[in-house]
Scaffold this motif. Structure first.
Motif, PDB file in Angstrom:
ATOM      1  N   VAL A  77       0.866  -1.167   0.000  1.00  0.00           N
ATOM      2  CA  VAL A  77       0.000   0.000   0.000  1.00  0.00           C
ATOM      3  C   VAL A  77       0.903   1.218   0.000  1.00  0.00           C
ATOM      4  N   MET A  78       0.774   2.029  -1.031  1.00  0.00           N
ATOM      5  CA  MET A  78       1.571   3.245  -1.144  1.00  0.00           C
ATOM      6  C   MET A  78       0.681   4.451  -0.825  1.00  0.00           C
ATOM      7  N   HIS A  79       1.140   5.277   0.073  1.00  0.00           N
ATOM      8  CA  HIS A  79       0.452   6.522   0.354  1.00  0.00           C
ATOM      9  C   HIS A  79       1.508   7.549   0.715  1.00  0.00           C
ATOM     10  N   GLN A  80       1.536   8.627  -0.037  1.00  0.00           N
ATOM     11  CA  GLN A  80       2.543   9.664   0.103  1.00  0.00           C
ATOM     12  C   GLN A  80       3.921   8.994   0.091  1.00  0.00           C
ATOM     13  N   SER A  81       4.719   9.136   1.120  1.00  0.00           N
ATOM     14  CA  SER A  81       6.057   8.539   1.098  1.00  0.00           C
ATOM     15  C   SER A  81       6.130   7.265   1.923  1.00  0.00           C
ATOM     16  N   HIS A  82       4.989   6.764   2.377  1.00  0.00           N
ATOM     17  CA  HIS A  82       4.981   5.568   3.206  1.00  0.00           C
ATOM     18  C   HIS A  82       4.577   4.342   2.381  1.00  0.00           C
ATOM     19  N   GLN A  83       5.236   3.236   2.626  1.00  0.00           N
ATOM     20  CA  GLN A  83       4.872   1.983   1.972  1.00  0.00           C
ATOM     21  C   GLN A  83       4.580   0.964   3.064  1.00  0.00           C
ATOM     22  N   TYR A  84       3.436   0.295   2.951  1.00  0.00           N
ATOM     23  CA  TYR A  84       3.033  -0.703   3.929  1.00  0.00           C
ATOM     24  C   TYR A  84       3.002  -2.059   3.235  1.00  0.00           C
ATOM     25  N   HIS A  85       3.495  -3.104   3.891  1.00  0.00           N
ATOM     26  CA  HIS A  85       3.464  -4.457   3.348  1.00  0.00           C
ATOM     27  C   HIS A  85       2.399  -5.247   4.089  1.00  0.00           C
ATOM     28  N   VAL A  86       1.527  -5.888   3.338  1.00  0.00           N
ATOM     29  CA  VAL A  86       0.423  -6.622   3.926  1.00  0.00           C
ATOM     30  C   VAL A  86       0.354  -7.989   3.256  1.00  0.00           C
ATOM     31  N   PHE A  87       0.198  -9.041   4.044  1.00  0.00           N
ATOM     32  CA  PHE A  87       0.112 -10.388   3.496  1.00  0.00           C
ATOM     33  C   PHE A  87      -1.326 -10.878   3.551  1.00  0.00           C
ATOM     34  N   VAL A  88      -1.746 -11.561   2.498  1.00  0.00           N
ATOM     35  CA  VAL A  88      -3.090 -12.110   2.415  1.00  0.00           C
ATOM     36  C   VAL A  88      -2.977 -13.551   1.970  1.00  0.00           C
ATOM     37  N   LEU A  89      -3.751 -14.424   2.591  1.00  0.00           N
ATOM     38  CA  LEU A  89      -3.761 -15.815   2.152  1.00  0.00           C
ATOM     39  C   LEU A  89      -4.281 -15.901   0.732  1.00  0.00           C
ATOM     40  N   SER A  90      -3.817 -16.900   0.008  1.00  0.00           N
ATOM     41  CA  SER A  90      -4.286 -17.066  -1.361  1.00  0.00           C
ATOM     42  C   SER A  90      -5.766 -17.408  -1.356  1.00  0.00           C
ATOM     43  N   PRO A  91      -6.481 -17.066  -2.415  1.00  0.00           N
ATOM     44  CA  PRO A  91      -7.917 -17.315  -2.457  1.00  0.00           C
ATOM     45  C   PRO A  91      -8.222 -18.806  -2.489  1.00  0.00           C
ATOM     46  N   CYS A  92      -9.329 -19.176  -1.863  1.00  0.00           N
ATOM     47  CA  CYS A  92      -9.734 -20.576  -1.877  1.00  0.00           C
ATOM     48  C   CYS A  92     -10.630 -20.817  -3.091  1.00  0.00           C
ATOM     49  N   ASP A  93     -11.123 -22.042  -3.216  1.00  0.00           N
ATOM     50  CA  ASP A  93     -11.957 -22.396  -4.357  1.00  0.00           C
ATOM     51  C   ASP A  93     -13.239 -21.572  -4.404  1.00  0.00           C
ATOM     52  N   LEU A  94     -13.836 -21.333  -3.250  1.00  0.00           N
ATOM     53  CA  LEU A  94     -15.044 -20.530  -3.200  1.00  0.00           C
ATOM     54  C   LEU A  94     -14.662 -19.089  -2.891  1.00  0.00           C
ATOM     55  N   PRO A  95     -15.176 -18.138  -3.667  1.00  0.00           N
ATOM     56  CA  PRO A  95     -14.820 -16.745  -3.395  1.00  0.00           C
ATOM     57  C   PRO A  95     -15.371 -16.309  -2.048  1.00  0.00           C
ATOM     58  N   GLN A  96     -14.528 -15.683  -1.262  1.00  0.00           N
ATOM     59  CA  GLN A  96     -14.954 -15.161   0.027  1.00  0.00           C
ATOM     60  C   GLN A  96     -14.214 -13.863   0.294  1.00  0.00           C
ATOM     61  N   VAL A  97     -14.815 -13.049   1.120  1.00  0.00           N
ATOM     62  CA  VAL A  97     -14.229 -11.761   1.467  1.00  0.00           C
ATOM     63  C   VAL A  97     -13.106 -11.989   2.479  1.00  0.00           C
ATOM     64  N   GLN A  98     -11.957 -11.405   2.202  1.00  0.00           N
ATOM     65  CA  GLN A  98     -10.832 -11.427   3.128  1.00  0.00           C
ATOM     66  C   GLN A  98     -10.468  -9.983   3.447  1.00  0.00           C
ATOM     67  N   PHE A  99     -10.085  -9.722   4.684  1.00  0.00           N
ATOM     68  CA  PHE A  99      -9.682  -8.379   5.078  1.00  0.00           C
ATOM     69  C   PHE A  99      -8.173  -8.234   4.994  1.00  0.00           C
ATOM     70  N   VAL A 100      -7.738  -7.061   4.557  1.00  0.00           N
ATOM     71  CA  VAL A 100      -6.324  -6.710   4.522  1.00  0.00           C
ATOM     72  C   VAL A 100      -6.164  -5.432   5.335  1.00  0.00           C
ATOM     73  N   ASP A 101      -5.357  -5.481   6.387  1.00  0.00           N
ATOM     74  CA  ASP A 101      -5.091  -4.300   7.201  1.00  0.00           C
ATOM     75  C   ASP A 101      -4.023  -3.461   6.507  1.00  0.00           C
ATOM     76  N   THR A 102      -4.371  -2.244   6.105  1.00  0.00           N
ATOM     77  CA  THR A 102      -3.430  -1.404   5.357  1.00  0.00           C
ATOM     78  C   THR A 102      -2.666  -0.436   6.250  1.00  0.00           C
ATOM     79  N   MET A 103      -3.237  -0.054   7.375  1.00  0.00           N
ATOM     80  CA  MET A 103      -2.685   0.973   8.261  1.00  0.00           C
ATOM     81  C   MET A 103      -2.506   2.311   7.524  1.00  0.00           C
ATOM     82  N   ALA A 104      -3.233   2.489   6.450  1.00  0.00           N
ATOM     83  CA  ALA A 104      -3.179   3.733   5.679  1.00  0.00           C
ATOM     84  C   ALA A 104      -4.026   4.794   6.388  1.00  0.00           C
TER      85      ALA A 104
END
Length: 151
Positions: free
Chosen positions: A10-37
């Motif tokens: 996540v890029m915002h102004q001069s800050h870069q945040y790294h966020v990890f998300v599990l790979s998608p499963c067979d059934l689409p589902q909503v996953q949350f990603v904490d950006t701290m933006a």
């Protein structure tokens, strides 16, 4: 080979945040990603600046973590197939108030189901208000990382 996780930057102004998300499963589902933006953080509703991510048939979509109609997190929202109203875009339906949105554009579309007793009361109270779209965020890829384009 399916990756074990995606690295979101996540890029915002001069800050870069790294966020990890599990790979998608067979059934689409909503996953949350904490950006701290900073522009997504709301101490009362979204203290980590989370966004929702859905992978649907090989396409990844990113949108707000809470329903704009009832303000409930979309953690258990249903990801639904496209309709003639959304073209080839899937829909997401709030599990609490049944407000339904196009996941690519954020446009409010025809509700997909019953809201239950409490959700029905909230839906009735909110129906007089303007139908607010779901905030959506573009995604990009560079060097194996996925970038969330924030306003």
């Amino acid at each position: 080979m399916i990756p074990l996780f995606y690295l979101f930057d996540v890029m915002h102004q001069s800050h870069q945040y790294h966020v990890f998300v599990l790979s998608p499963c067979d059934l689409p589902q909503v996953q949350f990603v904490d950006t701290m933006a900073d522009q997504l953080i709301d101490g009362a509703v979204n203290p980590t600046g989370a966004v929702s991510v859905v992978n649907y048939r090989g396409n990844t979509y990113c949108f707000a973590s809470s329903c704009p109609s009832c303000k409930v997190p979309l953690a258990k929202a249903k990801v639904l197939d496209p309709t003639s109203e959304t073209g080839s875009d899937p829909r997401v339906c709030c599990d609490f108030c049944s407000a339904t949105f196009n996941v690519r554009t954020g446009d409010r579309v025809e509700d997909a189901g019953g809201a239950g007793f409490l959700g029905g009361i909230v839906k009735g109270l909110m129906s007089a208000q303007e139908k607010v779209p779901l905030a959506t965020y573009g995604l990009g890829e560079k060097g194996g990382s996925v970038y969330i384009n924030l306003p």
